[in-house]
Write an enzyme that holds these catalytic residues in place. Structure first.
Site, PDB file in Angstrom:
ATOM      1  N   TRP A 149      24.315 -17.110  39.691  1.00  0.00           N
ATOM      2  CA  TRP A 149      24.910 -18.449  39.678  1.00  0.00           C
ATOM      3  C   TRP A 149      23.859 -19.552  39.808  1.00  0.00           C
ATOM      4  CZ3 TRP A 149      23.890 -21.997  43.320  1.00  0.00           C
ATOM      5  CH2 TRP A 149      23.257 -21.517  44.469  1.00  0.00           C
ATOM      6  N   ASN A 150      22.657 -19.245  40.318  1.00  0.00           N
ATOM      7  CA  ASN A 150      21.803 -20.332  40.810  1.00  0.00           C
ATOM      8  C   ASN A 150      21.099 -21.132  39.722  1.00  0.00           C
ATOM      9  OD1 ASN A 150      20.050 -18.171  40.294  1.00  0.00           O
ATOM     10  ND2 ASN A 150      18.599 -18.840  41.830  1.00  0.00           N
ATOM     11  N   LYS A 173      27.645 -11.950  30.847  1.00  0.00           N
ATOM     12  CA  LYS A 173      28.611 -12.096  31.941  1.00  0.00           C
ATOM     13  C   LYS A 173      27.970 -12.939  33.035  1.00  0.00           C
ATOM     14  CE  LYS A 173      29.504 -10.256  35.669  1.00  0.00           C
ATOM     15  NZ  LYS A 173      29.737 -11.543  36.382  1.00  0.00           N
ATOM     16  N   PRO A 174      28.369 -14.203  33.099  1.00  0.00           N
ATOM     17  CA  PRO A 174      27.809 -15.069  34.146  1.00  0.00           C
ATOM     18  C   PRO A 174      28.417 -14.747  35.504  1.00  0.00           C
ATOM     19  CG  PRO A 174      28.765 -16.322  32.304  1.00  0.00           C
ATOM     20  CD  PRO A 174      29.252 -14.915  32.191  1.00  0.00           C
ATOM     21  N   GLY A 224      19.548 -11.077  39.383  1.00  0.00           N
ATOM     22  CA  GLY A 224      20.417 -11.209  40.552  1.00  0.00           C
ATOM     23  C   GLY A 224      19.803 -10.524  41.743  1.00  0.00           C
ATOM     24  N   GLU A 246      15.501  -8.605  36.961  1.00  0.00           N
ATOM     25  CA  GLU A 246      14.791  -9.748  37.559  1.00  0.00           C
ATOM     26  C   GLU A 246      15.467 -10.024  38.897  1.00  0.00           C
ATOM     27  OE1 GLU A 246      12.162 -11.060  36.208  1.00  0.00           O
ATOM     28  OE2 GLU A 246      12.278 -10.310  34.160  1.00  0.00           O
ATOM     29  N   LEU A 247      14.794  -9.656  39.997  1.00  0.00           N
ATOM     30  CA  LEU A 247      15.463  -9.663  41.295  1.00  0.00           C
ATOM     31  C   LEU A 247      14.858 -10.695  42.249  1.00  0.00           C
ATOM     32  CD1 LEU A 247      15.843  -5.784  41.532  1.00  0.00           C
ATOM     33  CD2 LEU A 247      17.186  -7.433  40.250  1.00  0.00           C
ATOM     34  N   CYS A 281      14.931 -17.826  43.222  1.00  0.00           N
ATOM     35  CA  CYS A 281      14.242 -16.545  43.410  1.00  0.00           C
ATOM     36  C   CYS A 281      12.771 -16.754  43.762  1.00  0.00           C
ATOM     37  CB  CYS A 281      14.365 -15.705  42.154  1.00  0.00           C
ATOM     38  SG  CYS A 281      13.685 -16.501  40.683  1.00  0.00           S
ATOM     39  N   GLU A 383      14.490 -11.966  52.102  1.00  0.00           N
ATOM     40  CA  GLU A 383      14.661 -13.178  51.296  1.00  0.00           C
ATOM     41  C   GLU A 383      15.764 -14.023  51.930  1.00  0.00           C
ATOM     42  OE1 GLU A 383      16.753 -12.879  47.472  1.00  0.00           O
ATOM     43  OE2 GLU A 383      15.306 -14.276  46.628  1.00  0.00           O
TER      44      GLU A 383
END
Ligand code: NAD
Length: 497
Positions: A149-150, A173-174, A224, A246-247, A281, A383
């Site tokens: 979402w960010n 899929k957002p 995410g 991508e985390l 992130c 995080e």
């Protein structure tokens, strides 16, 4: 069926039974911003099938024609930028200027991909004494893009742009926490392209799992958190579908003894941690400072924060920091701060509050600098993904690299020094996919620089040429010299000499 708030007092995920995904404003939790239809597994299946049928003709379209269509698609979004930015601010809680910036940057990226892709994707062929070797870049097929979402626009277009440019089709899929603006952007882009190249499906884990596990999906691109990533990778593995992940990150900032602590870099450093309320992130998430510069730093940092940090409604003039995305996020970040204080730390509140904003109406969290926090506190080791950052002191640089490299995450990092050579030398020792020098976070991004994590921050790259080739597989046609007309031949089943 009446929509259920995703982030308000009656927070839920999607309305069960194929209803609506509703999004409420995190700055005013009773304000419904909008809804999108939630996709059932059957609807996901139908759209993936349509994307699969459209893929081969699209792949057969010359790369420069695909690129021209992508450029035209970007042009159709441009006039809508102001209304899209406002919608994004209302659904995500990000301030209006950031939303404008994100959408503008995403369109710039799309055009950059259109310019770059035909060259990057071109066949290469050599014909020499070893034989004739053709290498071509083949698209995977249907790409599933699962996005957070960010930064829903840029993080979706980072997948959509290169994947389409390379001849794939895409179903995105957002996140149900910010589905509205990306839904409009996808519709605008798709409307300028041949049918079925690009679709969006909405919902939470159910829709995501139906998409990721679909047998016609040939590649999954996910951005995410770690938990969702493990599910996504496991679901993709049931079809041996490759993934790019991508985390999250826990980016250290290494301020060296000669770092410039004057107002301009200090303002940059503050925003590196607090842009999007820290929910980025690659935000600056741990600050390492020489003990000898503590007082000087605190004065400079608090002054800079007073100047650039104003907490309030994302649509209000002068506000630079909005709420966090949900009640859960606010509770989590507040919990990390309380834990740090309970363990002997101090929480210094930062910045100002917009006098026109009712902070009780939304998920607002006071930005803080944490001092005197032990290095094993969760706010240091995890995080935080929110508006707080720990300041950690060091006496000499001997263990600085080890402290910066501690932990499982390795997304970004930064080195701040007046001596660029020294900064680059130190940067080479850091376990991070992207090390910034004298900056951090979005002000340090570059379209040409591949971005992605090491260790548990993921694998695969976005941006740069690698972010384009990520959506292709290299395929080869080879005529060994020995077996060409006039060649020397070779014994059957012999390895090449
Ligand atoms: P999240 O992991 O909760 O959700 C991401 C997406 O995955 C959403 O669309 C969600 O609906 C979907 N999802 C969740 N479970 C799923 C499942 N089982 N199957 C299929 N889909 C599923 O992340 P978030 O809260 O939206 O974003 C925050 C995280 O994203 C942070 O950790 C942040 O660091 C990370 N992030 C990383 C980058 C990067 O480029 N490395 C960029 C932005 C955010």
């Amino acid at each position: 069926m009446s929509p259920v708030p995703l982030s308000g007092p009656e927070s839920g995920e999607t309305v069960p039974g194929g209803g609506q995904v509703a999004r409420y404003n995190p700055a005013r939790v009773y304000e419904l911003v909008g809804t999108v239809p939630a996709a059932s597994p059957e609807q996901v299946d139908r759209l993936v099938q349509a994307a699969d049928a459209a893929q081969r003709p699209w792949a057969a379209t010359p790369a420069h024609e695909r690129a021209a269509l992508l450029r035209a698609a970007a042009d159709t979004v441009e006039p809508h930028l102001p209304t899209l930015a406002e919608l994004l601010a209302r659904e995500s809680g990000k301030v209006l200027a950031d939303c404008r910036g994100e959408i503008g940057f995403a369109l710039t990226f799309l055009r950059w991909v259109a310019d770059r892709a035909p060259g990057v994707l071109a066949d290469t062929e050599v014909d020499d004494t070893a034989g004739r070797l053709l290498q071509r870049r083949r698209p995977y097929g249907v790409v599933a893009a699962i996005t957070p979402w960010n930064a829903p626009i840029i993080l979706s277009l980072l997948k959509i742009g290169p994947a389409l440019a390379a001849g794939n089709t895409v179903v995105v899929k957002p996140s149900p926490l910010a589905p509205l603006t990306i839904d409009r952007v996808v519709r605008l882009l798709a409307g300028a392209l041949p049918p079925d190249l690009l679709h969006a499906v909405h919902g939470g884990t159910e829709a995501g799992a139906a998409l990721v596990g679909h047998p016609l999906v040939r590649k999954v691109a996910f951005t995410g958190g770690d938990r969702a990533a493990r599910h996504v990778a496991a679901t993709a593995a049931t079809q041996t579908t490759p993934t790019v992940l991508e985390l999250g990150g826990n980016d250290p900032v290494l301020l060296l003894g000669d770092a410039d602590l004057s107002p301009e870099p200090m303002r940059r450093l503050v925003m590196a941690s607090f842009a999007t309320s820290g929910q980025v992130c690659m935000a600056a998430k741990r600050l390492y400072l020489p003990e000898s510069r503590r007082e000087e730093f605190l004065d400079a940092y608090l002054d800079a924060a007073r100047e650039v940090l104003c907490l309030g409604d994302p649509l209000a003039d002068g506000v630079s920091m909005g709420p966090v995305v949900s009640a859960e996020a606010a509770a989590r970040v507040n919990g990390l701060v309380e834990n740090a204080v309970a363990r002997g730390g101090g929480a210094l509140p930062l910045g100002r509050v917009d006098p026109g904003t009712d902070l009780r109406a939304g998920h607002f969290v006071t930005p803080t600098l944490l001092v005197g926090v032990p290095e094993d506190a969760p706010v240091v080791t995890e995080e935080q993904f929110g508006p707080t950052v720990p300041l950690l002191l060091y006496r000499d640089e001997s263990d600085l690299v080890a402290r910066a490299n501690a932990g499982e995450l390795g997304l970004g990092a930064s080195v701040w020094s007046a001596d660029e050579e020294r900064a680059f030398a130190l940067a080479r020792r850091l376990e991070a996919g992207f090390v910034f020098v004298n900056t951090h976070n979005r002000t340090g991004m570059s379209l040409r620089a591949p971005f992605g994590g090491v260790k548990r921050s993921g694998y695969g790259r976005e941006y740069g040429d690698e972010g384009i080739t990520e959506y292709t597989q290299t395929c080869v046609v080879h005529a060994p010299a020995a077996f060409r007309s006039g060649g020397a031949g070779a014994a059957a089943n012999a390895y090449p000499a």
